[in-house]
Motif scaffolding. Structure first.
Motif, PDB file in Angstrom:
ATOM      1  N   GLU A  28      -4.362 -13.160  16.138  1.00 14.32           N
ATOM      2  CA  GLU A  28      -5.276 -12.941  15.014  1.00 14.32           C
ATOM      3  C   GLU A  28      -4.567 -13.172  13.685  1.00 14.32           C
ATOM      4  OE1 GLU A  28      -8.005  -9.656  17.416  1.00 14.32           O
ATOM      5  OE2 GLU A  28      -6.334  -8.994  16.168  1.00 14.32           O
ATOM      6  N   TYR A  29      -3.394 -12.576  13.560  1.00 15.68           N
ATOM      7  CA  TYR A  29      -2.623 -12.722  12.316  1.00 15.68           C
ATOM      8  C   TYR A  29      -2.190 -14.168  12.103  1.00 15.68           C
ATOM      9  CZ  TYR A  29       1.137 -12.248   8.892  1.00 15.68           C
ATOM     10  OH  TYR A  29       1.937 -12.401   7.791  1.00 15.68           O
ATOM     11  N   ASP A  30      -1.614 -14.778  13.126  1.00 16.11           N
ATOM     12  CA  ASP A  30      -1.063 -16.133  12.973  1.00 16.11           C
ATOM     13  C   ASP A  30      -2.134 -17.141  12.571  1.00 16.11           C
ATOM     14  OD1 ASP A  30       1.367 -15.084  13.699  1.00 16.11           O
ATOM     15  OD2 ASP A  30       1.388 -15.951  15.713  1.00 16.11           O
ATOM     16  N   LYS A  31      -3.268 -17.116  13.252  1.00 17.55           N
ATOM     17  CA  LYS A  31      -4.305 -18.106  12.962  1.00 17.55           C
ATOM     18  C   LYS A  31      -4.959 -17.848  11.611  1.00 17.55           C
ATOM     19  CE  LYS A  31      -5.287 -21.075  15.118  1.00 17.55           C
ATOM     20  NZ  LYS A  31      -4.921 -22.524  15.046  1.00 17.55           N
ATOM     21  N   PHE A  32      -5.199 -16.568  11.280  1.00 16.66           N
ATOM     22  CA  PHE A  32      -5.817 -16.246   9.982  1.00 16.66           C
ATOM     23  C   PHE A  32      -4.921 -16.713   8.839  1.00 16.66           C
ATOM     24  CE2 PHE A  32      -6.673 -13.666   6.270  1.00 16.66           C
ATOM     25  CZ  PHE A  32      -8.059 -13.671   6.195  1.00 16.66           C
ATOM     26  N   THR A  33      -3.631 -16.385   8.899  1.00 10.99           N
ATOM     27  CA  THR A  33      -2.726 -16.751   7.803  1.00 10.99           C
ATOM     28  C   THR A  33      -2.480 -18.256   7.754  1.00 10.99           C
ATOM     29  OG1 THR A  33      -0.829 -16.198   9.225  1.00 10.99           O
ATOM     30  CG2 THR A  33      -1.593 -14.507   7.697  1.00 10.99           C
ATOM     31  N   GLU A  34      -2.546 -18.919   8.914  1.00 10.91           N
ATOM     32  CA  GLU A  34      -2.409 -20.375   8.938  1.00 10.91           C
ATOM     33  C   GLU A  34      -3.572 -21.037   8.201  1.00 10.91           C
ATOM     34  OE1 GLU A  34      -3.304 -23.903  12.128  1.00 10.91           O
ATOM     35  OE2 GLU A  34      -2.287 -22.117  12.911  1.00 10.91           O
ATOM     36  N   LEU A  35      -4.784 -20.547   8.432  1.00  9.30           N
ATOM     37  CA  LEU A  35      -5.978 -21.145   7.836  1.00  9.30           C
ATOM     38  C   LEU A  35      -6.264 -20.633   6.431  1.00  9.30           C
ATOM     39  CD1 LEU A  35      -8.315 -21.158  10.970  1.00  9.30           C
ATOM     40  CD2 LEU A  35      -6.948 -23.044  10.038  1.00  9.30           C
ATOM     41  N   CYS A  36      -5.708 -19.476   6.092  1.00  8.72           N
ATOM     42  CA  CYS A  36      -5.898 -18.906   4.745  1.00  8.72           C
ATOM     43  C   CYS A  36      -4.531 -18.610   4.122  1.00  8.72           C
ATOM     44  CB  CYS A  36      -6.723 -17.626   4.810  1.00  8.72           C
ATOM     45  SG  CYS A  36      -8.427 -17.837   5.327  1.00  8.72           S
ATOM     46  N   PRO A  37      -3.734 -19.645   3.849  1.00 13.96           N
ATOM     47  CA  PRO A  37      -2.379 -19.426   3.333  1.00 13.96           C
ATOM     48  C   PRO A  37      -2.346 -18.737   1.973  1.00 13.96           C
ATOM     49  CG  PRO A  37      -2.996 -21.742   3.153  1.00 13.96           C
ATOM     50  CD  PRO A  37      -4.056 -21.079   3.971  1.00 13.96           C
ATOM     51  N   ASP A  38      -3.456 -18.788   1.226  1.00 18.25           N
ATOM     52  CA  ASP A  38      -3.492 -18.170  -0.101  1.00 18.25           C
ATOM     53  C   ASP A  38      -3.945 -16.712  -0.056  1.00 18.25           C
ATOM     54  OD1 ASP A  38      -2.670 -20.547  -1.274  1.00 18.25           O
ATOM     55  OD2 ASP A  38      -4.718 -21.289  -1.474  1.00 18.25           O
ATOM     56  N   PHE A  39      -4.206 -16.194   1.154  1.00 11.51           N
ATOM     57  CA  PHE A  39      -4.567 -14.782   1.284  1.00 11.51           C
ATOM     58  C   PHE A  39      -3.273 -13.965   1.201  1.00 11.51           C
ATOM     59  CE2 PHE A  39      -5.949 -10.833   3.105  1.00 11.51           C
ATOM     60  CZ  PHE A  39      -7.307 -10.762   2.848  1.00 11.51           C
ATOM     61  N   SER A  40      -3.213 -13.051   0.259  1.00  9.59           N
ATOM     62  CA  SER A  40      -1.978 -12.289   0.025  1.00  9.59           C
ATOM     63  C   SER A  40      -1.617 -11.427   1.225  1.00  9.59           C
ATOM     64  CB  SER A  40      -2.134 -11.395  -1.207  1.00  9.59           C
ATOM     65  OG  SER A  40      -1.007 -10.537  -1.349  1.00  9.59           O
ATOM     66  N   THR A  41      -0.365 -11.553   1.700  1.00 10.95           N
ATOM     67  CA  THR A  41       0.082 -10.718   2.808  1.00 10.95           C
ATOM     68  C   THR A  41       0.166  -9.249   2.404  1.00 10.95           C
ATOM     69  OG1 THR A  41       2.387 -11.240   2.260  1.00 10.95           O
ATOM     70  CG2 THR A  41       1.322 -12.576   3.968  1.00 10.95           C
ATOM     71  N   ASP A  42       0.210  -8.980   1.103  1.00 13.24           N
ATOM     72  CA  ASP A  42       0.181  -7.585   0.631  1.00 13.24           C
ATOM     73  C   ASP A  42      -1.157  -6.930   0.940  1.00 13.24           C
ATOM     74  OD1 ASP A  42       2.730  -7.782  -0.367  1.00 13.24           O
ATOM     75  OD2 ASP A  42       2.103  -8.258  -2.419  1.00 13.24           O
ATOM     76  N   ASN A  43      -2.176  -7.743   1.183  1.00 12.35           N
ATOM     77  CA  ASN A  43      -3.513  -7.231   1.477  1.00 12.35           C
ATOM     78  C   ASN A  43      -3.846  -7.279   2.967  1.00 12.35           C
ATOM     79  OD1 ASN A  43      -3.672  -7.020  -1.283  1.00 12.35           O
ATOM     80  ND2 ASN A  43      -5.710  -7.874  -1.452  1.00 12.35           N
ATOM     81  N   ILE A  44      -2.806  -7.402   3.786  1.00 12.58           N
ATOM     82  CA  ILE A  44      -2.982  -7.358   5.240  1.00 12.58           C
ATOM     83  C   ILE A  44      -2.415  -6.045   5.757  1.00 12.58           C
ATOM     84  CG2 ILE A  44      -2.459  -8.434   7.445  1.00 12.58           C
ATOM     85  CD1 ILE A  44      -2.295 -11.116   6.034  1.00 12.58           C
ATOM     86  N   PHE A  45      -3.248  -5.287   6.449  1.00 13.98           N
ATOM     87  CA  PHE A  45      -2.888  -3.944   6.899  1.00 13.98           C
ATOM     88  C   PHE A  45      -3.038  -3.820   8.412  1.00 13.98           C
ATOM     89  CE2 PHE A  45      -4.681  -3.929   2.672  1.00 13.98           C
ATOM     90  CZ  PHE A  45      -3.791  -3.169   1.924  1.00 13.98           C
ATOM     91  N   TYR A  46      -2.352  -2.823   8.950  1.00 11.27           N
ATOM     92  CA  TYR A  46      -2.413  -2.557  10.388  1.00 11.27           C
ATOM     93  C   TYR A  46      -2.772  -1.095  10.634  1.00 11.27           C
ATOM     94  CZ  TYR A  46       0.043  -7.003  10.941  1.00 11.27           C
ATOM     95  OH  TYR A  46       0.395  -8.327  10.900  1.00 11.27           O
TER      96      TYR A  46
END
Length: 330
Positions: free
Chosen positions: A182-200
């Motif tokens: 989920e993480y790998d594909k989302f960040t691959e397709l949305c590289p401009d989405f800030s990783t600071d806004n990804i939570f677990y």
């Protein structure tokens, strides 16, 4: 011989030994135990029903056991299956650290065993018995792709108030690759989405704990007003739906489930606009249930089997779930 190769050889030897001990079982004597870690959950009820159908079609008896997420209950069920001279066992173990103990018990009794959903494995992750389950990482990727496309289509990438929440079950080996995909594909397709806004949010697989874990993250991050959510199983994502509703943030949220067996209830009961569950990766519990019995029957017959049998998924939405899921959408 290195340790990994040695483990594979030992696992193959175990499988061969267990199969050889059960080759003389006739159809009328066939007794299969299905021991599932959370037997009251919809997934395992459906999986068990498919396994039961497969056993009964082969002329045998299927005994369904709910281990109640309790290691002691689980080991007691294994002992009962052995005491009752089961022909074979299919199981989803509640605690993978019990894998070797399980194998030791059934190997001594000469009873074949197949792991469903969660593998019976050693400390290095090598499988100790044949496994049937979902293609975890690929299914995670499917969810990540769907959610990434949703984010792009709705202009949610690069917005400070938009967050991605991934519900995880880090102690369950079959669930870790789901979150990674989920993480790998989302960040691959949305590289401009800030990783600071990804939570677990880590939980135990139940809706209640999923709710609690999601609520804690939501409460701790009031700056996020639009949540994108996906996770390790359907219960966790439904728990997140309930947490978003309680926080009053469900209207703008998008939750993608994993299994679809609870998402379909949301859509059946509330309609597409009545829930923040917008999609779910559907994979067939019937395929896993019947598939585990098919592999077990081969073991009982003394045949060689693959150590891994994986089931793929398709992402369903309120628009197509009835067509894709058929009777499972009811």
């Amino acid at each position: 011989m290195n340790k990994k190769v040695m483990s594979v050889v030992l696992a193959a030897a175990t499988v061969a030994g267990l199969a050889a001990g059960s080759m003389t079982v006739s159809a009328e004597d066939l007794v299969v135990y299905g021991i599932y870690k959370a037997g009251d959950q919809t997934w395992f009820i459906d999986e068990g029903a498919a396994a039961q159908k497969a056993v009964e079609e082969a002329g045998g008896e299927f005994i369904y056991v709910d281990a109640k997420m309790n290691p002691e209950e689980y080991l007691k069920a294994i002992d009962n299956a052995i005491a009752n001279k089961a022909s074979g066992i299919v199981t989803c173990i509640p605690d993978q650290t019990l894998s070797q103990a399980t194998i030791d018990k059934v190997e001594e009794a000469g009873i074949p065993i197949v792991a469903a959903d969660d593998a019976l494995q050693d400390d290095e992750g090598n499988k100790l018995a044949p496994w049937v389950g979902i293609n975890a990482y690929v299914i995670g990727e499917a969810n990540g792709e769907w959610l990434a496309n949703y984010a792009k289509e709705n202009d949610l990438v690069g917005k400070e108030e938009v967050g991605l929440l991934i519900m995880t079950m880090d102690t369950v080996s079959s669930c870790v690759p789901r979150a990674e995909g989920e993480y790998d594909k989302f960040t691959e397709l949305c590289p401009d989405f800030s990783t600071d806004n990804i939570f677990y949010a880590d939980y135990d697989g139940t809706t209640d704990k999923g709710n609690t874990a999601a609520a804690a993250v939501i409460t701790a991050n009031p700056q996020i007003t639009t949540w994108l959510v996906t996770g390790a199983n359907e219960e966790g994502t439904i728990g997140a739906c309930r947490a978003l509703e309680t926080a009053g943030l469900d209207a703008n949220a998008c939750v993608v489930g994993l299994g679809a067996y609870m998402a379909k209830d949301e859509w059946n009961d509330k309609g597409a606009d009545g829930t923040c569950m917008k999609a779910s990766a559907y994979f067939s519990s019937e395929s896993v249930g019947a598939g585990s019995v098919e592999v077990l029957q081969k073991l009982i017959a003394g045949e060689e089997v693959e150590m891994e049998t994986a089931v793929d998924a398709v992402v369903v939405t309120p628009e197509n779930y009835k067509e894709v899921m058929g009777s499972y959408a009811e």
